[in-house]
Design a protein around this motif. Sequence first.
Motif, mmCIF file in Angstrom:
data_model
loop_
_atom_site.group_PDB
_atom_site.id
_atom_site.type_symbol
_atom_site.label_atom_id
_atom_site.label_comp_id
_atom_site.label_asym_id
_atom_site.label_seq_id
_atom_site.Cartn_x
_atom_site.Cartn_y
_atom_site.Cartn_z
ATOM 1 N N CYS A 4 0.837 -1.205 0.000
ATOM 2 C CA CYS A 4 0.000 0.000 0.000
ATOM 3 C C CYS A 4 0.867 1.248 0.000
ATOM 4 O O CYS A 4 2.080 1.192 0.199
ATOM 5 N N TRP A 60 1.890 2.644 5.555
ATOM 6 C CA TRP A 60 1.678 1.415 6.331
ATOM 7 C C TRP A 60 0.661 1.581 7.448
ATOM 8 O O TRP A 60 0.652 0.831 8.426
ATOM 9 N N TYR A 92 2.601 -4.266 9.711
ATOM 10 C CA TYR A 92 2.295 -4.214 8.283
ATOM 11 C C TYR A 92 3.220 -5.139 7.490
ATOM 12 O O TYR A 92 2.786 -5.910 6.631
ATOM 13 N N PHE A 113 -1.416 -0.212 -3.713
ATOM 14 C CA PHE A 113 -2.810 0.203 -3.542
ATOM 15 C C PHE A 113 -2.850 1.493 -2.735
ATOM 16 O O PHE A 113 -2.359 1.556 -1.604
ATOM 17 N N ASP A 114 -3.491 2.503 -3.338
ATOM 18 C CA ASP A 114 -3.568 3.825 -2.721
ATOM 19 C C ASP A 114 -5.019 4.259 -2.522
ATOM 20 O O ASP A 114 -5.287 5.448 -2.345
ATOM 21 N N THR A 153 -6.887 4.462 -0.097
ATOM 22 C CA THR A 153 -6.805 4.417 1.359
ATOM 23 C C THR A 153 -7.881 5.238 2.064
ATOM 24 O O THR A 153 -8.134 5.034 3.250
ATOM 25 N N ALA A 162 -7.614 -0.112 0.813
ATOM 26 C CA ALA A 162 -6.307 -0.503 0.285
ATOM 27 C C ALA A 162 -5.801 -1.804 0.914
ATOM 28 O O ALA A 162 -5.305 -2.694 0.210
ATOM 29 N N ILE A 163 -5.920 -1.921 2.217
ATOM 30 C CA ILE A 163 -5.408 -3.108 2.910
ATOM 31 C C ILE A 163 -6.111 -4.370 2.415
ATOM 32 O O ILE A 163 -5.458 -5.360 2.044
ATOM 33 N N ALA A 173 -5.262 -5.158 -1.253
ATOM 34 C CA ALA A 173 -3.891 -5.638 -1.402
ATOM 35 C C ALA A 173 -3.747 -7.079 -0.919
ATOM 36 O O ALA A 173 -3.061 -7.899 -1.544
#
Length: 248
Positions: free
Chosen positions: A8, A11, A31, A217-218, A220, A225-226, A229
């Motif tokens: 991402c 973190w 992360y 991945f942005d 957020t 994103a998390i 991803a």
Amino acid sequence: MSGVFIGCAGWSIGRDHWPRFAEQGTHLQRYAGQFSAVEINSSFYRPHRPQTYKRWAESVGADFRFSVKLPRSITHGRRLKDCEGLLDDFFSQCSNLGDRLGCVLVQLPPSLVYDAPVAQAFLQAVRARYKGALALEPRHDSWAAAQACMQRLHIARVAADPAVLSAGFEPGGWAGLQYWRLHGSPRIYHSEYGVARLQALARHARARSASEYWFIFDNTASGHAISDALTFQTEFSSLLNPSSNSVP
């Protein structure tokens, strides 16, 4: 997944995702227990002390990699001209990541038109200071003319979603590196990709062979994103190792 770096932009771990990460350690350590890479965007806005980069490097495992964004003072302030001193400062700082420095990202302003002498001198100056993975994100269509120079210097062109170039959501430049920046679409920074779109992206990226892949991945802003991803990590791994999904 050697040569594949997924993570991402930053973190930060939202509270909703805490159960999927270790309870102990700093945010970065937790992360890095799940991902292989992170993109540092804060370096675009301000310098970090060498000791900070060194501490980050010491917080992660041997296979983890950082992508570091070149400062806007170079790309947007100086607009690639007369910036040798600023380049020296930047690399003297981020080089303290050691072998955890996996890629340098250069994002250009949308108004920056390709000027061959300026662009080539700049890219050569960056390459002279850094021999590792290098990704350029031009945001003006005139940079299509830089293709030959980028191939010669082993510089990848970023594939960004949403796409801002008429070439669309496709990587370019040197084919040995693919660097995908996934900001979320249709609502930038917010939209979730979901399993079907991530599966399609994995197949599309894998169809274009490269020696190194980055997927950042942005999206957020709404916390997707998390999860995107993590899902993509599973999907791309299954393409690289199809036998692992077979039933004995």
